[in-house]
Motif scaffolding. Sequence first.
Motif, PDB file in Angstrom:
ATOM      1  N   ILE A 198     -61.258 119.362 -82.696  1.00 12.24           N
ATOM      2  CA  ILE A 198     -60.092 119.553 -81.828  1.00 12.24           C
ATOM      3  C   ILE A 198     -59.340 120.817 -82.240  1.00 12.24           C
ATOM      4  N   ILE A 199     -59.190 121.006 -83.539  1.00 12.01           N
ATOM      5  CA  ILE A 199     -58.510 122.204 -84.027  1.00 12.01           C
ATOM      6  C   ILE A 199     -59.299 123.458 -83.661  1.00 12.01           C
ATOM      7  N   ASP A 200     -60.609 123.382 -83.711  1.00  6.28           N
ATOM      8  CA  ASP A 200     -61.436 124.535 -83.294  1.00  6.28           C
ATOM      9  C   ASP A 200     -61.183 124.878 -81.824  1.00  6.28           C
ATOM     10  N   GLN A 201     -61.091 123.850 -80.977  1.00  5.01           N
ATOM     11  CA  GLN A 201     -60.779 124.087 -79.561  1.00  5.01           C
ATOM     12  C   GLN A 201     -59.432 124.792 -79.414  1.00  5.01           C
ATOM     13  N   PHE A 202     -58.450 124.292 -80.147  1.00  2.61           N
ATOM     14  CA  PHE A 202     -57.115 124.885 -80.093  1.00  2.61           C
ATOM     15  C   PHE A 202     -57.140 126.327 -80.591  1.00  2.61           C
ATOM     16  N   ASP A 203     -57.880 126.543 -81.662  1.00  7.53           N
ATOM     17  CA  ASP A 203     -57.952 127.875 -82.260  1.00  7.53           C
ATOM     18  C   ASP A 203     -58.508 128.897 -81.274  1.00  7.53           C
ATOM     19  N   GLN A 204     -59.501 128.504 -80.507  1.00  5.60           N
ATOM     20  CA  GLN A 204     -60.108 129.414 -79.540  1.00  5.60           C
ATOM     21  C   GLN A 204     -59.153 129.761 -78.403  1.00  5.60           C
ATOM     22  N   LEU A 205     -58.286 128.829 -78.033  1.00  5.55           N
ATOM     23  CA  LEU A 205     -57.388 129.042 -76.897  1.00  5.55           C
ATOM     24  C   LEU A 205     -56.054 129.674 -77.281  1.00  5.55           C
ATOM     25  N   ILE A 206     -55.485 129.243 -78.406  1.00  5.85           N
ATOM     26  CA  ILE A 206     -54.132 129.675 -78.777  1.00  5.85           C
ATOM     27  C   ILE A 206     -54.083 130.288 -80.174  1.00  5.85           C
ATOM     28  N   GLY A 207     -54.913 129.782 -81.080  1.00  8.75           N
ATOM     29  CA  GLY A 207     -54.907 130.262 -82.457  1.00  8.75           C
ATOM     30  C   GLY A 207     -54.212 129.268 -83.365  1.00  8.75           C
ATOM     31  N   LYS A 208     -54.932 128.735 -84.349  1.00 10.09           N
ATOM     32  CA  LYS A 208     -54.358 127.693 -85.204  1.00 10.09           C
ATOM     33  C   LYS A 208     -53.201 128.204 -86.054  1.00 10.09           C
ATOM     34  N   GLU A 209     -53.077 129.530 -86.198  1.00 11.37           N
ATOM     35  CA  GLU A 209     -51.936 130.083 -86.917  1.00 11.37           C
ATOM     36  C   GLU A 209     -50.631 129.857 -86.153  1.00 11.37           C
ATOM     37  N   ASN A 210     -50.731 129.464 -84.905  1.00 12.25           N
ATOM     38  CA  ASN A 210     -49.542 129.196 -84.091  1.00 12.25           C
ATOM     39  C   ASN A 210     -49.077 127.747 -84.159  1.00 12.25           C
ATOM     40  N   ILE A 211     -49.712 126.922 -84.983  1.00 12.64           N
ATOM     41  CA  ILE A 211     -49.216 125.563 -85.219  1.00 12.64           C
ATOM     42  C   ILE A 211     -48.086 125.656 -86.237  1.00 12.64           C
ATOM     43  N   ALA A 212     -46.910 125.152 -85.866  1.00 11.80           N
ATOM     44  CA  ALA A 212     -45.739 125.240 -86.746  1.00 11.80           C
ATOM     45  C   ALA A 212     -45.499 123.970 -87.532  1.00 11.80           C
ATOM     46  N   LEU A 213     -45.865 122.827 -86.958  1.00  9.62           N
ATOM     47  CA  LEU A 213     -45.630 121.548 -87.614  1.00  9.62           C
ATOM     48  C   LEU A 213     -46.392 120.453 -86.881  1.00  9.62           C
ATOM     49  N   PHE A 214     -46.397 119.276 -87.488  1.00  8.87           N
ATOM     50  CA  PHE A 214     -47.025 118.091 -86.897  1.00  8.87           C
ATOM     51  C   PHE A 214     -45.998 116.966 -86.791  1.00  8.87           C
ATOM     52  N   HIS A 215     -46.053 116.235 -85.692  1.00 10.29           N
ATOM     53  CA  HIS A 215     -45.417 114.932 -85.616  1.00 10.29           C
ATOM     54  C   HIS A 215     -46.499 113.911 -85.947  1.00 10.29           C
ATOM     55  N   ILE A 216     -46.243 113.087 -86.948  1.00 11.50           N
ATOM     56  CA  ILE A 216     -47.242 112.115 -87.407  1.00 11.50           C
ATOM     57  C   ILE A 216     -46.845 110.725 -86.912  1.00 11.50           C
ATOM     58  N   ASN A 217     -47.553 110.270 -85.902  1.00  9.43           N
ATOM     59  CA  ASN A 217     -47.287 108.961 -85.298  1.00  9.43           C
ATOM     60  C   ASN A 217     -48.602 108.266 -84.983  1.00  9.43           C
ATOM     61  N   ASP A 218     -48.650 106.970 -85.212  1.00  7.09           N
ATOM     62  CA  ASP A 218     -49.778 106.179 -84.726  1.00  7.09           C
ATOM     63  C   ASP A 218     -49.516 105.890 -83.245  1.00  7.09           C
ATOM     64  N   SER A 219     -50.491 105.305 -82.553  1.00  5.49           N
ATOM     65  CA  SER A 219     -50.349 105.060 -81.116  1.00  5.49           C
ATOM     66  C   SER A 219     -50.651 103.608 -80.767  1.00  5.49           C
ATOM     67  N   LYS A 220     -49.835 103.059 -79.882  1.00  3.29           N
ATOM     68  CA  LYS A 220     -50.058 101.699 -79.388  1.00  3.29           C
ATOM     69  C   LYS A 220     -51.133 101.651 -78.308  1.00  3.29           C
ATOM     70  N   ASN A 221     -51.646 102.810 -77.912  1.00  2.00           N
ATOM     71  CA  ASN A 221     -52.571 102.874 -76.779  1.00  2.00           C
ATOM     72  C   ASN A 221     -53.963 103.326 -77.189  1.00  2.00           C
ATOM     73  N   GLU A 222     -54.928 102.951 -76.398  1.00  2.00           N
ATOM     74  CA  GLU A 222     -56.261 103.488 -76.571  1.00  2.00           C
ATOM     75  C   GLU A 222     -56.265 104.962 -76.174  1.00  2.00           C
ATOM     76  N   ARG A 223     -57.228 105.695 -76.715  1.00  2.83           N
ATOM     77  CA  ARG A 223     -57.305 107.130 -76.443  1.00  2.83           C
ATOM     78  C   ARG A 223     -57.413 107.391 -74.937  1.00  2.83           C
ATOM     79  N   GLY A 224     -56.630 108.375 -74.463  1.00  2.00           N
ATOM     80  CA  GLY A 224     -56.656 108.764 -73.065  1.00  2.00           C
ATOM     81  C   GLY A 224     -55.763 107.954 -72.156  1.00  2.00           C
ATOM     82  N   ALA A 225     -54.930 107.073 -72.709  1.00  4.54           N
ATOM     83  CA  ALA A 225     -54.083 106.200 -71.889  1.00  4.54           C
ATOM     84  C   ALA A 225     -52.928 106.935 -71.218  1.00  4.54           C
TER      85      ALA A 225
END
Length: 288
Positions: A198-225
Motif C-alpha cells: 500500500i505504501i508503494d502505491q502511495f509512493d508512486q502517486l504522491i511520495g511517501k516523504e509526504n506522509i506527516a503522521l498516522f492516526h492509529i485506530n482499529d476498525s469495527k468494519n470489514e475491509r471496504g465497508a
Amino acid sequence: MNPILGSHVGMSGKDMMLDSVKEAISYSADTFMLYTGAPQNTKRKELDQLNIRPAWECMQNNGIDSFVVHAPYIINLANTVNPATYEIAVEFLALEIERTIAMGSQILILHPGSHVGAGTEAGIDRIAQGLNEVLTADQDCLIALETMAGKGSEIGRNFEELAAIFDKVTHSDKLRICMDTCHLHDSGYDIVNDFDGIIDQFDQLIGKENIALFHINDSKNERGACKDRHANIGTGYIGTDALRYIVHHPGFLHLPKILETPYIPSLTDSDKKVAPYKEEIALLRSRT
C-alpha cells in the motif's frame, strides 16, 4: 529509535492547553493531538486565553517536543453547492492556520471535504481552490490532508483523489498526508496483509516523504465497508499485530502516531466512560 505515540486530548477549562499537555503526560505519551475548540463549531477562545507558554514549559519538562492540531469537521472546502459554506470554510481554515502557528505546532490535519452531490471532480477543484486561497510560500504550517473512509460523498477515499488535489495546489510543498489506519482499511486498502505494498502505491502517486503522521485506530468494519467506525486497539478487523507493524515500521518511526480510539466503560463506575490511551499506548509500544 522508539515510536512516537500519543492520542487526541481535550482542551478546556481555565488551563486550556496546559491541561492538554498534562492529559498527554498521564498517558505516558510522546506527543498529542488537539482541536483548538469544539470540532463541530467555530467558537474559539482568544489566543491569550489558551495558556500556551506554561503548556510548552510543561512539555519541555516532560520530554514532549511537538504536537499536532486537527481542524474542525465543519470546514468543507469541497462544497460547490452552497457558496456560503465554502466561504466560511476558507475563512475559518485561514484562522486555524494562524492559531496552529501561534500555539507552536507545524501540522494542521484537515479532512479534504465532501462534494455533497456535485461530483468528485468538482469537489477536488473546489478543495484546491480553497487551499490556494490560504496557503502561502512562506507559511510555517503544513496542511495534512487525512485519508478518508469513503462514506457518503467524502473526497480522499483513495490516493488518486488526494494526488489530484496535490496536482492542483500551487504551494503543494505545504501539503502533507495524515494516514488513518481505520479509514484506509474501511476504504478498501489491505493494510493488514500488505501495508508495504500500500505504501508503494502511495509512493508512486504522491511520495511517501509526504506522509506527516498516522492516526492509529482499529476498525469495527470489514475491509471496504466505507463506514468509518473506530475500534479500540486489538478489538477490530485490523488487529494489534498489524497496527504494531505500522507503529514500529522503520520507515516511519520518526513520525507521530496518534490514537483516536473510543472511550471505554470504567471498571469502577458502569455509568462512566474513560480514556483507553495509557493502556493502548503501552500495548502498541511493546513488541509482544
